[in-house]
Design a protein around this motif. Structure first.
Motif, PDB file in Angstrom:
ATOM      1  N   GLU A  22      -6.170   3.599  -9.340  1.00  0.00           N
ATOM      2  CA  GLU A  22      -6.459   4.213  -8.034  1.00  0.00           C
ATOM      3  C   GLU A  22      -6.657   5.725  -8.180  1.00  0.00           C
ATOM      4  OE1 GLU A  22      -5.614   3.893  -3.488  1.00  0.00           O
ATOM      5  OE2 GLU A  22      -5.858   2.297  -4.934  1.00  0.00           O
ATOM      6  N   GLU A  36     -10.051   8.039  -7.524  1.00  0.00           N
ATOM      7  CA  GLU A  36     -10.004   9.196  -6.616  1.00  0.00           C
ATOM      8  C   GLU A  36     -10.533  10.449  -7.319  1.00  0.00           C
ATOM      9  OE1 GLU A  36      -6.297  11.819  -5.231  1.00  0.00           O
ATOM     10  OE2 GLU A  36      -6.177   9.729  -4.566  1.00  0.00           O
ATOM     11  N   ARG A  52       0.838  -1.209   0.000  1.00  0.00           N
ATOM     12  CA  ARG A  52       0.000   0.000   0.000  1.00  0.00           C
ATOM     13  C   ARG A  52       0.873   1.260   0.000  1.00  0.00           C
ATOM     14  NH1 ARG A  52      -4.424   1.729  -1.998  1.00  0.00           N
ATOM     15  NH2 ARG A  52      -5.222   3.500  -0.889  1.00  0.00           N
ATOM     16  N   VAL A 105       1.069   6.685  -6.839  1.00  0.00           N
ATOM     17  CA  VAL A 105      -0.060   7.582  -7.100  1.00  0.00           C
ATOM     18  C   VAL A 105       0.384   9.036  -6.927  1.00  0.00           C
ATOM     19  CG1 VAL A 105      -2.306   8.357  -6.217  1.00  0.00           C
ATOM     20  CG2 VAL A 105      -1.876   5.918  -6.558  1.00  0.00           C
TER      21      VAL A 105
END
Length: 195
Positions: free
Chosen positions: A72, A76, A21, A28
Motif C-alpha cells: 500500500e 502511494e 482497513r 502504513v
C-alpha cells in the motif's frame, strides 16, 4: 426473518472490513515513521485502537500485515512520484524532494539496517523502483545519449537523484530546500549536457 440475518451478516462484514482497513492504515503510518524491525503488533493495535488478537485475526501474522502495508505504501509513493511529466526536470526534482522530505529520514535509517533480511528486501525494491523512476522521468533527456555512454549516464543520474544526495544537501550541508532542489537539477542537467 431471513432479511434480518442478511442485514446482520452484511453489517458484520462491513464492520470487519472497516477494522481491517484501520489496522492497515495504522501499519502504513508506522512504516512511514519507523524501521520495519521496530514495529510491533502491539504498536499497530494501539494505533488502530484494537487488540493484538484482532490484528492477528485480520492479517494472520505481523509479516503478512507488514507486507500488505508495504504494498500500500509503495503504491502511494509511486502515485505521488509520478505527478511530473517525463522530461520535466524541475517537476521531477520537486516530486523527489516532496518524497524525501516526507520519508527520507526513515529510508536512510532503513538502508543503514540492511543486514536484516526483511529490510534488505525493501531496500532492493526501493533501488529498483528508484532506478526505473529516474529512467522514466528523464527518458526524453536520455534519448540523445550515445549508446556507448548510456549505462554510465543512467548510473550518474540515478546517483544524482538518490535519497543520499537529498540527505547530503538538506541534512549534512543544511541547504534550504529551494537551493538543494536547484543543486540536484543542476547535477541532472550537467550530467546530460556532458554526454
Amino acid at each position: 426473518m431471513k432479511s434480518g440475518r442478511t442485514y446482520t451478516q452484511r453489517a458484520r462484514a462491513e464492520s470487519a472490513e472497516a477494522t481491517r482497513r484501520r489496522i492497515l492504515l495504522a501499519a502504513v503510518g508506522l512504516l512511514r515513521a519507523r524501521l520495519r524491525t521496530d514495529i510491533r503488533l502491539a504498536d499497530v493495535a494501539a494505533e488502530a485502537k484494537v487488540s493484538v488478537q484482532t490484528v492477528l485475526r485480520a492479517f494472520g501474522s505481523r509479516d503478512e500485515l507488514l507486507e500488505v502495508a508495504l504494498t500500500e505504501l509503495l503504491a502511494e509513493f509511486g502515485h505521488a512520484l509520478d505527478q511530473a511529466e517525463p522530461g520535466d526536470v524541475d517537476g521531477s526534482v520537486t516530486a523527489w524532494f516532496d518524497h524525501y522530505e516526507q520519508v527520507g529520514e526513515i529510508v536512510t535509517r532503513n538502508l543503514a539496517d540492511e543486514s536484516a533480511p526483511a529490510v534488505a528486501r525493501i531496500a532492493a525494491i526501493g533501488r529498483e523502483r528508484h532506478r526505473a523512476r529516474v529512467l522514466r522521468q528523464l527518458a526524453p533527456q536520455l534519448r540523445e545519449v550515445p549508446p556507448s555512454r548510456r549505462a554510465r549516464v543512467e548510473d550518474a543520474l540515478v546517483c544524482a537523484c538518490d535519497v543520499y544526495t537529498w540527505k547530503l544537501l538538506r541534512r549534512d550541508m543544511g541547504r534550504p530546500r529551494p537551493e538543494a532542489e536547484a543543486t540536484m537539477a543542476l547535477m541532472i542537467t550537467g550530467i546530460v549536457e556532458a554526454t
